[in-house]
Design a protein around this motif. Structure first.
Motif, PDB file in Angstrom:
ATOM      1  N   ARG A  11     -43.787  25.572   4.065  1.00  0.00           N
ATOM      2  CA  ARG A  11     -44.809  25.288   5.076  1.00  0.00           C
ATOM      3  C   ARG A  11     -45.172  23.807   5.122  1.00  0.00           C
ATOM      4  O   ARG A  11     -46.133  23.411   5.771  1.00  0.00           O
ATOM      5  N   GLY A  12     -44.402  22.981   4.419  1.00  0.00           N
ATOM      6  CA  GLY A  12     -44.580  21.539   4.520  1.00  0.00           C
ATOM      7  C   GLY A  12     -45.757  20.977   3.749  1.00  0.00           C
ATOM      8  O   GLY A  12     -46.278  19.930   4.116  1.00  0.00           O
ATOM      9  N   HIS A  13     -46.175  21.639   2.677  1.00  0.00           N
ATOM     10  CA  HIS A  13     -47.286  21.130   1.876  1.00  0.00           C
ATOM     11  C   HIS A  13     -46.935  19.792   1.213  1.00  0.00           C
ATOM     12  O   HIS A  13     -47.810  18.977   0.975  1.00  0.00           O
ATOM     13  N   GLY A  14     -45.662  19.602   0.864  1.00  0.00           N
ATOM     14  CA  GLY A  14     -45.216  18.330   0.288  1.00  0.00           C
ATOM     15  C   GLY A  14     -45.441  18.172  -1.203  1.00  0.00           C
ATOM     16  O   GLY A  14     -45.254  17.075  -1.736  1.00  0.00           O
ATOM     17  N   VAL A  15     -45.830  19.227  -1.889  1.00  0.00           N
ATOM     18  CA  VAL A  15     -46.044  19.143  -3.336  1.00  0.00           C
ATOM     19  C   VAL A  15     -44.752  18.723  -4.035  1.00  0.00           C
ATOM     20  O   VAL A  15     -44.757  17.858  -4.916  1.00  0.00           O
ATOM     21  N   CYS A  16     -43.643  19.297  -3.647  1.00  0.00           N
ATOM     22  CA  CYS A  16     -42.359  18.976  -4.279  1.00  0.00           C
ATOM     23  C   CYS A  16     -41.990  17.505  -4.089  1.00  0.00           C
ATOM     24  O   CYS A  16     -41.477  16.862  -5.003  1.00  0.00           O
ATOM     25  N   ILE A  17     -42.284  16.988  -2.940  1.00  0.00           N
ATOM     26  CA  ILE A  17     -41.965  15.586  -2.652  1.00  0.00           C
ATOM     27  C   ILE A  17     -42.841  14.658  -3.485  1.00  0.00           C
ATOM     28  O   ILE A  17     -42.387  13.626  -3.971  1.00  0.00           O
ATOM     29  N   CYS A  20     -41.318  15.061  -7.132  1.00  0.00           N
ATOM     30  CA  CYS A  20     -39.921  14.673  -7.355  1.00  0.00           C
ATOM     31  C   CYS A  20     -39.282  14.135  -6.066  1.00  0.00           C
ATOM     32  O   CYS A  20     -38.398  14.762  -5.484  1.00  0.00           O
ATOM     33  N   PRO A  21     -39.715  12.961  -5.619  1.00  0.00           N
ATOM     34  CA  PRO A  21     -39.206  12.418  -4.351  1.00  0.00           C
ATOM     35  C   PRO A  21     -37.728  12.037  -4.387  1.00  0.00           C
ATOM     36  O   PRO A  21     -37.111  11.869  -3.337  1.00  0.00           O
ATOM     37  N   GLU A  22     -37.162  11.930  -5.577  1.00  0.00           N
ATOM     38  CA  GLU A  22     -35.735  11.611  -5.684  1.00  0.00           C
ATOM     39  C   GLU A  22     -34.864  12.816  -5.318  1.00  0.00           C
ATOM     40  O   GLU A  22     -33.680  12.652  -5.017  1.00  0.00           O
ATOM     41  N   VAL A  23     -35.449  14.008  -5.337  1.00  0.00           N
ATOM     42  CA  VAL A  23     -34.692  15.229  -5.058  1.00  0.00           C
ATOM     43  C   VAL A  23     -35.070  15.834  -3.705  1.00  0.00           C
ATOM     44  O   VAL A  23     -34.218  16.321  -2.979  1.00  0.00           O
ATOM     45  N   PHE A  24     -36.362  15.774  -3.360  1.00  0.00           N
ATOM     46  CA  PHE A  24     -36.839  16.406  -2.129  1.00  0.00           C
ATOM     47  C   PHE A  24     -37.261  15.358  -1.103  1.00  0.00           C
ATOM     48  O   PHE A  24     -37.729  14.291  -1.457  1.00  0.00           O
ATOM     49  N   GLN A  25     -37.118  15.717   0.157  1.00  0.00           N
ATOM     50  CA  GLN A  25     -37.573  14.854   1.246  1.00  0.00           C
ATOM     51  C   GLN A  25     -38.060  15.732   2.390  1.00  0.00           C
ATOM     52  O   GLN A  25     -37.749  16.907   2.447  1.00  0.00           O
ATOM     53  N   LEU A  26     -38.822  15.133   3.285  1.00  0.00           N
ATOM     54  CA  LEU A  26     -39.258  15.848   4.480  1.00  0.00           C
ATOM     55  C   LEU A  26     -38.202  15.714   5.562  1.00  0.00           C
ATOM     56  O   LEU A  26     -37.677  14.618   5.784  1.00  0.00           O
ATOM     57  N   ASN A  27     -37.916  16.799   6.246  1.00  0.00           N
ATOM     58  CA  ASN A  27     -37.002  16.699   7.383  1.00  0.00           C
ATOM     59  C   ASN A  27     -37.796  16.302   8.634  1.00  0.00           C
ATOM     60  O   ASN A  27     -39.011  16.094   8.565  1.00  0.00           O
ATOM     61  N   ASP A  28     -37.134  16.215   9.749  1.00  0.00           N
ATOM     62  CA  ASP A  28     -37.780  15.770  10.988  1.00  0.00           C
ATOM     63  C   ASP A  28     -38.888  16.714  11.455  1.00  0.00           C
ATOM     64  O   ASP A  28     -39.771  16.312  12.207  1.00  0.00           O
ATOM     65  N   ASP A  29     -38.852  17.957  11.004  1.00  0.00           N
ATOM     66  CA  ASP A  29     -39.872  18.931  11.386  1.00  0.00           C
ATOM     67  C   ASP A  29     -41.047  18.972  10.409  1.00  0.00           C
ATOM     68  O   ASP A  29     -41.973  19.755  10.587  1.00  0.00           O
TER      69      ASP A  29
END
Length: 64
Positions: A11-17, A20-29
């Motif tokens: 749901r785009g909470h962004g906790v993972c980013i 660990c921003p080296e592994v996860f990123q937000l897509n265009d959506d």
């Protein structure tokens, strides 16, 4: 170690980013996606923390 994000659950909470921003990123959506095919050994702990802390339980781990 590999990780995947279930795009039906994220749901785009962004906790993972945040964790660990080296592994996860937000897509265009605005939802999380994995940006590396395999998690580097030094980032496995952070990736596992992202799995644990994901509010939607949208991240899973695979050893293959």
């Amino acid at each position: 170690m590999k990780v995947t994000v279930d795009d039906q659950r994220c749901r785009g909470h962004g906790v993972c980013i945040t964790l660990c921003p080296e592994v996860f990123q937000l897509n265009d959506d605005g939802y999380s996606e994995v940006q590396v095919p395999e998690v580097p050994a030094g980032l496995e702990s952070a990736a596992r923390q992202a799995i644990t802390d994901c509010p939607e339980q949208a991240i899973s781990e695979s050893s293959v």
